[in-house]
Motif scaffolding. Structure first.
Motif, short mmCIF file in Angstrom:
data_model
loop_
_atom_site.label_atom_id
_atom_site.label_comp_id
_atom_site.label_asym_id
_atom_site.label_seq_id
_atom_site.Cartn_x
_atom_site.Cartn_y
_atom_site.Cartn_z
N PHE A 7 -2.03 -3.65 -6.92
CA PHE A 7 -3.18 -3.20 -7.69
C PHE A 7 -3.44 -4.21 -8.81
O PHE A 7 -2.56 -4.48 -9.63
CB PHE A 7 -2.93 -1.80 -8.25
CG PHE A 7 -2.76 -0.76 -7.18
CD1 PHE A 7 -3.86 -0.04 -6.70
CD2 PHE A 7 -1.52 -0.53 -6.60
CE1 PHE A 7 -3.71 0.90 -5.69
CE2 PHE A 7 -1.36 0.40 -5.59
CZ PHE A 7 -2.47 1.12 -5.12
N LEU A 8 -4.65 -4.77 -8.83
CA LEU A 8 -5.01 -5.83 -9.76
C LEU A 8 -6.13 -5.37 -10.68
O LEU A 8 -7.13 -4.83 -10.23
CB LEU A 8 -5.44 -7.08 -8.99
CG LEU A 8 -4.43 -7.58 -7.94
CD1 LEU A 8 -5.03 -8.72 -7.12
CD2 LEU A 8 -3.15 -8.04 -8.62
N SER A 21 5.61 -13.53 -0.32
CA SER A 21 5.97 -12.11 -0.32
C SER A 21 4.76 -11.20 -0.46
O SER A 21 4.81 -10.02 -0.09
CB SER A 21 6.95 -11.82 -1.47
OG SER A 21 8.15 -12.55 -1.33
N VAL A 22 3.67 -11.72 -1.00
CA VAL A 22 2.46 -10.91 -1.16
C VAL A 22 1.95 -10.41 0.20
O VAL A 22 1.31 -9.37 0.28
CB VAL A 22 1.37 -11.72 -1.90
CG1 VAL A 22 0.00 -11.08 -1.76
CG2 VAL A 22 1.74 -11.84 -3.38
N LYS A 23 2.26 -11.12 1.25
CA LYS A 23 1.76 -10.75 2.58
C LYS A 23 2.55 -9.62 3.24
O LYS A 23 2.18 -9.16 4.32
CB LYS A 23 1.78 -11.98 3.48
CG LYS A 23 0.88 -13.12 2.98
CD LYS A 23 0.92 -14.33 3.90
CE LYS A 23 0.03 -15.45 3.38
NZ LYS A 23 0.08 -16.64 4.26
N ASN A 58 -3.70 -10.42 1.92
CA ASN A 58 -3.18 -9.19 2.50
C ASN A 58 -4.25 -8.11 2.35
O ASN A 58 -4.12 -7.18 1.55
CB ASN A 58 -1.89 -8.78 1.76
CG ASN A 58 -1.08 -7.74 2.51
OD1 ASN A 58 -1.57 -7.14 3.47
ND2 ASN A 58 0.15 -7.51 2.07
N PRO A 59 -5.33 -8.22 3.12
CA PRO A 59 -6.54 -7.43 2.87
C PRO A 59 -6.35 -5.92 2.84
O PRO A 59 -7.04 -5.23 2.09
CB PRO A 59 -7.46 -7.83 4.03
CG PRO A 59 -6.97 -9.17 4.47
CD PRO A 59 -5.48 -9.14 4.26
N ASP A 60 -5.45 -5.40 3.64
CA ASP A 60 -5.28 -3.94 3.71
C ASP A 60 -4.36 -3.39 2.62
O ASP A 60 -4.22 -2.17 2.50
CB ASP A 60 -4.72 -3.53 5.08
CG ASP A 60 -5.69 -3.84 6.20
OD1 ASP A 60 -6.91 -3.80 5.96
OD2 ASP A 60 -5.23 -4.15 7.33
#
Length: 387
Positions: free
Chosen positions: A101-102, A92-94, A115-117
């Motif tokens: 936000f980490l 689901s992270v993708k 999910n770079p963007d």
């Protein structure tokens, strides 16, 4: 803007809620409940159909909420406050509607390639206004009961350490892990546990760990990351916190606010758990020195405790973390140790240098107020989420 705040009683939530409202957002709250995924999906979907919002938000990451937002083409903002959070390794992270936000940069560098963007780094924050209101509404005679020379608020991790459930592990394997953990306990600013765990050692360890954590299908988290983050890091944290209590408690009066068993620590005074909203700020305000001992699972980031102590105009003595100098000036906003010997020396020094200690606490509060409130962070979050 209208936001659905998906809550699960995390200690950050009241301050985040206040921050959103201070920014003029209209917030509707929904409580997370443990129920089958299908029922949760229908509950959230039914609400969104009747009550359109601009985005959904949660502390940490809920894959089911991400999936619903993806269906509705609705931004889902999540902000990590813990490490590790294995939900960030799920498929689901993708989803393209995520805005993740980490607070820990090393966590960010692991997750962002998925999910770079849509993945960003964002440190934690505090709410000095809520602390100020609490202090104004507290009777003067109450403050004295929270005075301490040195205090620590938090778990010793001894009661929730999965490593201690391991049994029948061969001596050679146990010796390797204990040597590795002992080395990491003494090192600040460099995390090497995962690099030191070879695949054969991880496979061998799994044989002796009952009910080894199984991620959900589709997760990309590795057994090495699970062994390090869930089992070894918590044990190192327990070892370190006990060592700090033994060291400081044998030289200075130390008050510990915890639910953990302190039967093996007769040199410290266990005050019991402190209520997060009504008592913990008083401890931070009235302690000459408030300790922060960062969990080893937080590799570079700053835990919430640092921000909270400063928001109460408390004096922070913390272990070194890689991101400290991104937010604060060491020696001016807070004090930092890089070894147990330095911890002992700094504790003795600041207990006997009241003026300098109070100046540093005030500087830290000013820096916190000027740069690290929830209003600052949430404004940055919304800017990045809608860029």
């Amino acid at each position: 803007m209208n936001v659905l705040f998906y809550r699960y009683k995390n200690i950050c939530e009241p301050d985040v809620l206040a921050g959103f409202r201070e920014l003029g957002l209209s917030v509707t709250e929904m409580e997370h409940t443990e129920q089958p995924a299908k029922e949760t999906l229908l509950k959230i979907s039914g609400f969104l159909q009747k009550h359109p919002v601009d985005f959904c938000f949660s502390i940490n990451f809920f894959p089911i909420l991400s999936e619903v937002c993806n269906i509705f083409h609705l931004r889902y903002l999540s902000w990590s406050v813990d490490c590790p959070v294995f939900e960030y390794y799920t498929a689901s992270v993708k989803n393209v509607w995520n805005r993740i936000f980490l607070f820990d940069k090393e966590q960010y560098h692991k997750i962002s390639p998925l999910n770079p963007d849509c993945v960003f780094h964002l440190p934690l924050a505090a709410n000095p206004d809520s602390k100020k209101r609490l202090f104004q509404n507290t009777a003067p005679e109450v403050f004295s009961s929270y005075k301490s020379e040195v205090s620590f608020v938090g778990s010793l991790y001894t009661e929730m350490c999965p490593y201690d459930r391991i049994s029948d592990m061969p001596d050679y394997l146990k010796g390797y892990l204990e040597g590795l953990m002992s080395s990491q306990e003494k090192v600040y600013g460099c995390y090497f546990i995962e690099q030191a765990l070879t695949d054969p050692i991880v496979s061998e360890c799994k044989k002796y760990i009952p009910n080894f954590y199984h991620p959900v299908p589709g997760s990309v988290v590795t057994d090495k990351e699970i062994l390090a983050g869930l089992y070894l890091d918590s044990k190192i944290s327990a070892m370190e916190r006990i060592a700090v209590m033994e060291l400081l408690g044998s030289h200075f009066p130390v008050d510990l606010y915890t639910k953990s068993d302190t039967g093996s620590l007769p040199m410290v005074c266990n005050k019991g758990a402190a209520n997060t909203l009504t008592e913990m700020p008083l401890v931070f305000r009235e302690s000459k020195i408030s300790l922060n001992i960062t969990s080893k699972s937080i590799h570079t980031g700053l835990p919430l405790r640092i921000f909270d102590i400063l928001s109460c105009q408390g004096f922070v003595l913390t272990n070194y973390q890689g991101e400290l100098e991104d937010c604060f000036t060491i020696g001016e906003d807070l004090a930092v140790y890089g070894s147990m010997e330095e911890l002992l020396d700094l504790t003795g020094y600041y207990l006997t240098h009241d003026k300098e200690r109070k100046e540093i606490a005030h500087n830290g509060w000013e820096t916190l107020t000027a740069r690290h409130t929830y209003t600052h962070r949430l404004s940055e979050m919304l800017t990045k989420a809608y860029a």
